[in-house]
Design a protein around this motif. Structure first.
Motif, PDB file in Angstrom:
ATOM      1  N   SER A   1       0.823  -1.214   0.000  1.00  0.00           N
ATOM      2  CA  SER A   1       0.000   0.000   0.000  1.00  0.00           C
ATOM      3  C   SER A   1       0.856   1.263   0.000  1.00  0.00           C
ATOM      4  N   ARG A   2       0.198   2.356  -0.359  1.00  0.00           N
ATOM      5  CA  ARG A   2       0.805   3.690  -0.337  1.00  0.00           C
ATOM      6  C   ARG A   2       0.085   4.529   0.720  1.00  0.00           C
ATOM      7  N   HIS A   3       0.875   5.314   1.464  1.00  0.00           N
ATOM      8  CA  HIS A   3       0.336   6.153   2.535  1.00  0.00           C
ATOM      9  C   HIS A   3       0.979   7.529   2.475  1.00  0.00           C
ATOM     10  N   ARG A   4       0.395   8.456   3.204  1.00  0.00           N
ATOM     11  CA  ARG A   4       0.984   9.773   3.404  1.00  0.00           C
ATOM     12  C   ARG A   4       1.301   9.888   4.894  1.00  0.00           C
ATOM     13  N   LEU A   5       2.519  10.308   5.214  1.00  0.00           N
ATOM     14  CA  LEU A   5       2.910  10.492   6.605  1.00  0.00           C
ATOM     15  C   LEU A   5       2.243  11.746   7.148  1.00  0.00           C
ATOM     16  N   ALA A   6       1.387  11.580   8.159  1.00  0.00           N
ATOM     17  CA  ALA A   6       0.679  12.715   8.745  1.00  0.00           C
ATOM     18  C   ALA A   6       1.493  13.342   9.869  1.00  0.00           C
ATOM     19  N   GLU A   7       2.108  12.508  10.715  1.00  0.00           N
ATOM     20  CA  GLU A   7       2.913  13.035  11.818  1.00  0.00           C
ATOM     21  C   GLU A   7       3.769  11.932  12.412  1.00  0.00           C
ATOM     22  N   VAL A   8       4.821  12.348  13.117  1.00  0.00           N
ATOM     23  CA  VAL A   8       5.689  11.444  13.854  1.00  0.00           C
ATOM     24  C   VAL A   8       5.796  12.002  15.267  1.00  0.00           C
ATOM     25  N   VAL A   9       5.460  11.181  16.268  1.00  0.00           N
ATOM     26  CA  VAL A   9       5.481  11.647  17.653  1.00  0.00           C
ATOM     27  C   VAL A   9       6.138  10.600  18.553  1.00  0.00           C
ATOM     28  N   PRO A  10       6.802  11.033  19.642  1.00  0.00           N
ATOM     29  CA  PRO A  10       7.387  10.081  20.576  1.00  0.00           C
ATOM     30  C   PRO A  10       6.309   9.416  21.428  1.00  0.00           C
ATOM     31  N   ILE A  11       6.587   8.211  21.874  1.00  0.00           N
ATOM     32  CA  ILE A  11       5.704   7.497  22.795  1.00  0.00           C
ATOM     33  C   ILE A  11       6.324   7.613  24.180  1.00  0.00           C
ATOM     34  N   VAL A  12       5.557   8.101  25.132  1.00  0.00           N
ATOM     35  CA  VAL A  12       6.055   8.300  26.487  1.00  0.00           C
ATOM     36  C   VAL A  12       5.241   7.460  27.468  1.00  0.00           C
ATOM     37  N   ASP A  13       5.810   7.221  28.622  1.00  0.00           N
ATOM     38  CA  ASP A  13       5.113   6.499  29.683  1.00  0.00           C
ATOM     39  C   ASP A  13       4.064   7.426  30.274  1.00  0.00           C
ATOM     40  N   SER A  14       2.859   6.948  30.422  1.00  0.00           N
ATOM     41  CA  SER A  14       1.788   7.804  30.936  1.00  0.00           C
ATOM     42  C   SER A  14       2.038   8.233  32.374  1.00  0.00           C
ATOM     43  N   ASP A  15       2.977   7.597  33.057  1.00  0.00           N
ATOM     44  CA  ASP A  15       3.297   7.985  34.426  1.00  0.00           C
ATOM     45  C   ASP A  15       4.417   9.014  34.488  1.00  0.00           C
ATOM     46  N   SER A  16       4.892   9.502  33.337  1.00  0.00           N
ATOM     47  CA  SER A  16       6.016  10.437  33.324  1.00  0.00           C
ATOM     48  C   SER A  16       5.568  11.895  33.314  1.00  0.00           C
ATOM     49  N   ARG A  17       4.452  12.185  33.989  1.00  0.00           N
ATOM     50  CA  ARG A  17       3.971  13.562  34.081  1.00  0.00           C
ATOM     51  C   ARG A  17       5.003  14.411  34.823  1.00  0.00           C
ATOM     52  N   ASN A  18       5.083  15.692  34.474  1.00  0.00           N
ATOM     53  CA  ASN A  18       5.948  16.621  35.191  1.00  0.00           C
ATOM     54  C   ASN A  18       5.483  16.717  36.639  1.00  0.00           C
ATOM     55  N   ASP A  19       6.388  17.109  37.518  1.00  0.00           N
ATOM     56  CA  ASP A  19       6.068  17.195  38.947  1.00  0.00           C
ATOM     57  C   ASP A  19       4.872  18.091  39.229  1.00  0.00           C
ATOM     58  N   ASP A  20       4.704  19.153  38.439  1.00  0.00           N
ATOM     59  CA  ASP A  20       3.579  20.062  38.668  1.00  0.00           C
ATOM     60  C   ASP A  20       2.297  19.580  37.978  1.00  0.00           C
ATOM     61  N   GLY A  21       2.356  18.389  37.333  1.00  0.00           N
ATOM     62  CA  GLY A  21       1.171  17.823  36.689  1.00  0.00           C
ATOM     63  C   GLY A  21       0.937  18.329  35.281  1.00  0.00           C
ATOM     64  N   SER A  22       1.804  19.241  34.811  1.00  0.00           N
ATOM     65  CA  SER A  22       1.613  19.797  33.466  1.00  0.00           C
ATOM     66  C   SER A  22       2.393  18.981  32.452  1.00  0.00           C
ATOM     67  N   GLY A  23       1.717  18.326  31.590  1.00  0.00           N
ATOM     68  CA  GLY A  23       2.342  17.645  30.466  1.00  0.00           C
ATOM     69  C   GLY A  23       3.232  16.478  30.854  1.00  0.00           C
ATOM     70  N   TYR A  24       4.023  16.050  29.878  1.00  0.00           N
ATOM     71  CA  TYR A  24       4.882  14.884  30.031  1.00  0.00           C
ATOM     72  C   TYR A  24       6.330  15.298  29.963  1.00  0.00           C
ATOM     73  N   ASP A  25       7.151  14.641  30.767  1.00  0.00           N
ATOM     74  CA  ASP A  25       8.570  14.923  30.820  1.00  0.00           C
ATOM     75  C   ASP A  25       9.294  13.993  29.852  1.00  0.00           C
ATOM     76  N   TYR A  26       9.385  14.411  28.573  1.00  0.00           N
ATOM     77  CA  TYR A  26      10.088  13.577  27.602  1.00  0.00           C
ATOM     78  C   TYR A  26      11.060  14.392  26.759  1.00  0.00           C
ATOM     79  N   GLY A  27      11.348  15.624  27.194  1.00  0.00           N
ATOM     80  CA  GLY A  27      12.378  16.418  26.545  1.00  0.00           C
ATOM     81  C   GLY A  27      11.932  17.154  25.303  1.00  0.00           C
ATOM     82  N   SER A  28      10.650  17.345  25.103  1.00  0.00           N
ATOM     83  CA  SER A  28      10.155  18.070  23.945  1.00  0.00           C
ATOM     84  C   SER A  28       8.868  18.777  24.325  1.00  0.00           C
TER      85      SER A  28
END
Length: 182
Positions: free
Chosen positions: A83-110
């Motif tokens: 098959s042929r596809h179009r790449l829509a996006e590429v995103v990192p997969i992070v552990d759902s328990d890696s929330r920042n200490d203040d609860g805002s977002g994920y701590d994965y360096g981006s």
């Protein structure tokens, strides 16, 4: 942009070719740009444990494909472009328990989008977040059986352009020679 080919084991290549799987995952971040055309090549290997998972068997059956047909030695769906596809996006997969200490977002360096994988993210087993500052999310647990969602991997969202009526084998003069393996 020149199309590239990615190799996926069966049954994952067929899941992508039928538009059942909307995401492909890999160990490394691909050097591809959104909008680039990606051809899905079914490798000659079969992921046997995945092939006989009930969710995968059912999904392929509903698409009119039998797992026996796509995994037999010498069948046209092994070692061929499906098959042929179009790449829509590429995103990192992070552990759902890696929330920042203040609860805002994920701590994965981006500060961009990510996919949170795990049962404790509060929104299901698989959630795509738009950004770490934003509560814009999309629950995608229906995609859970169709890829390896381990934290540290990369997820590619592929939009199906065309499932080839006849799989294409042999040398392909369509691509830049780059093959990515999941």
């Amino acid at each position: 942009m020149t199309p590239v080919a990615i190799t996926a084991a069966q049954p994952f290549a067929s899941l992508l070719a039928h538009g059942i799987a909307e995401w492909h995952t890999s160990r490394t971040r691909p050097r591809l740009e959104p909008g680039q055309e990606v051809w899905v090549h079914a490798g000659k290997e079969v992921d046997w444990p995945a092939t006989y998972r009930p969710e995968i068997e059912r999904a392929l059956h509903d698409a009119g494909t039998c797992v026996v047909d796509i995994t037999q030695r010498g069948c046209p769906w092994l070692g061929a472009v499906l098959s042929r596809h179009r790449l829509a996006e590429v995103v990192p997969i992070v552990d759902s328990d890696s929330r920042n200490d203040d609860g805002s977002g994920y701590d994965y360096g981006s500060d961009g989008p990510c996919i949170a994988s795990g049962a404790t993210n509060g929104f299901g087993d698989l959630t795509r977040w738009s950004s770490i500052e934003d509560d814009d999310w999309l629950d995608i647990p229906n995609q859970l059986p169709y890829a390896d969602w381990s934290p540290g991997r990369w997820a590619w969202r592929l939009e199906l352009i065309e499932r080839l009526e006849t799989p294409v084998r042999g040398y392909l003069d369509c691509c830049d020679g780059t093959m990515y393996h999941g």
